[in-house]
Write a protein that holds these residues in place. Sequence first.
Motif, PDB file in Angstrom:
ATOM      1  N   ARG A   9     -83.748   3.569 -27.367  1.00  0.00           N
ATOM      2  CA  ARG A   9     -84.956   4.376 -27.614  1.00  0.00           C
ATOM      3  C   ARG A   9     -86.228   3.588 -27.316  1.00  0.00           C
ATOM      4  O   ARG A   9     -87.155   4.090 -26.669  1.00  0.00           O
ATOM      5  CB  ARG A   9     -84.954   4.840 -29.065  1.00  0.00           C
ATOM      6  CG  ARG A   9     -86.195   5.613 -29.502  1.00  0.00           C
ATOM      7  CD  ARG A   9     -86.316   5.577 -31.018  1.00  0.00           C
ATOM      8  NE  ARG A   9     -86.497   4.200 -31.500  1.00  0.00           N
ATOM      9  CZ  ARG A   9     -86.172   3.806 -32.730  1.00  0.00           C
ATOM     10  NH1 ARG A   9     -85.647   4.655 -33.588  1.00  0.00           N
ATOM     11  NH2 ARG A   9     -86.390   2.542 -33.096  1.00  0.00           N
ATOM     12  N   LYS A  33     -84.920   6.030 -17.997  1.00  0.00           N
ATOM     13  CA  LYS A  33     -85.271   7.459 -18.024  1.00  0.00           C
ATOM     14  C   LYS A  33     -85.979   7.862 -16.732  1.00  0.00           C
ATOM     15  O   LYS A  33     -85.782   8.964 -16.238  1.00  0.00           O
ATOM     16  CB  LYS A  33     -86.181   7.737 -19.219  1.00  0.00           C
ATOM     17  CG  LYS A  33     -85.443   7.745 -20.532  1.00  0.00           C
ATOM     18  CD  LYS A  33     -86.363   8.178 -21.669  1.00  0.00           C
ATOM     19  CE  LYS A  33     -85.613   8.251 -23.000  1.00  0.00           C
ATOM     20  NZ  LYS A  33     -86.487   8.669 -24.118  1.00  0.00           N
ATOM     21  N   ASP A  53     -75.727   6.969 -20.708  1.00  0.00           N
ATOM     22  CA  ASP A  53     -75.294   7.473 -19.400  1.00  0.00           C
ATOM     23  C   ASP A  53     -73.801   7.216 -19.176  1.00  0.00           C
ATOM     24  O   ASP A  53     -73.410   6.565 -18.226  1.00  0.00           O
ATOM     25  CB  ASP A  53     -76.114   6.799 -18.287  1.00  0.00           C
ATOM     26  CG  ASP A  53     -75.806   7.387 -16.916  1.00  0.00           C
ATOM     27  OD1 ASP A  53     -75.553   8.600 -16.826  1.00  0.00           O
ATOM     28  OD2 ASP A  53     -75.815   6.620 -15.934  1.00  0.00           O
ATOM     29  N   GLU A 105     -81.748   5.679 -21.560  1.00  0.00           N
ATOM     30  CA  GLU A 105     -80.984   6.770 -22.153  1.00  0.00           C
ATOM     31  C   GLU A 105     -79.505   6.520 -21.901  1.00  0.00           C
ATOM     32  O   GLU A 105     -79.129   5.808 -20.961  1.00  0.00           O
ATOM     33  CB  GLU A 105     -81.397   8.117 -21.558  1.00  0.00           C
ATOM     34  CG  GLU A 105     -81.163   8.247 -20.066  1.00  0.00           C
ATOM     35  CD  GLU A 105     -81.713   9.556 -19.504  1.00  0.00           C
ATOM     36  OE1 GLU A 105     -82.182  10.375 -20.317  1.00  0.00           O
ATOM     37  OE2 GLU A 105     -81.668   9.747 -18.292  1.00  0.00           O
TER      38      GLU A 105
END
Length: 274
Positions: A232, A270, A239, A237
């Motif tokens: 975060r 991201k 994957d 992110e």
Amino acid sequence: MLKIGEFSRLSRISIRMLRHYDEMGLLTPDHVDEQTGYRYYQERQLTDAGRIISLRDMGIGVQAIAEAIAGDEAALERVLRFRRTQLLSQSQAIDEQLTRLESALRRIGKDVFEMNYEVTCKTLPQRYVASVRDVLPSYYEEGRLWHTLMKETAPLRLQVAEPCCTLGIYHDTDYRERDVDVEVQMSVKGTYEDTEHVKFKTVPPILMASATYTGSYEKVNEVNAAVAAWVRDNGYEFDGLSFCIYHVSPHETQNPDELVTEVCYPVRKKAERH
């Protein structure tokens, strides 16, 4: 002949259960008085009652008891073997729970929930692996896959890669209470023919966020939280499928406090989403 009360006392089966066994066709009275409805049993039926009690005390259900008693020795053996498998599975789960409990007791007062885990982002290189994948009753039974891998590849005299990467991959997209899809991999050198359950394949590189910790597997939730926070806070992110690399596994130590595990999550930036 014996009245139901006498038979109950001699067989050590309650009248309520005798009536239930009658309804199930498991142990029926030899005679029922049409006028009074009184039930009578033959003395020889005490032997059948003894078999029922013995199987019941093993935790075998009424339907399985009926199958065992109505069938031949093969049917009895089939029921007993199935129950043994159930008990062994339960025993493994209980052993795991006891291990977690003992570890938790040892950690009382030692800041057990303080999450000081160093998370790094790195690429796991391309690997050639021996792989076994199957659906297991629970996550605790991953050892079955390792046993299969080692047993079936023993005649192949595998050359282990350096460094050797042994890991478990969890193919379900969510957490499962049972019937979990798990794969284990061990990196090897050379090329080999597949066996019945072991598949050999080349695995592409994986960009991952990971944290390594020492101790029992009960810490994994803390490590997951640390990795999630890092993902975060650093613009990444998730994957792909999570996996664990076993640097020191139960194969190498029976002391859960000596286990060394790397919790890994494939990630991507991201901004790289298309």
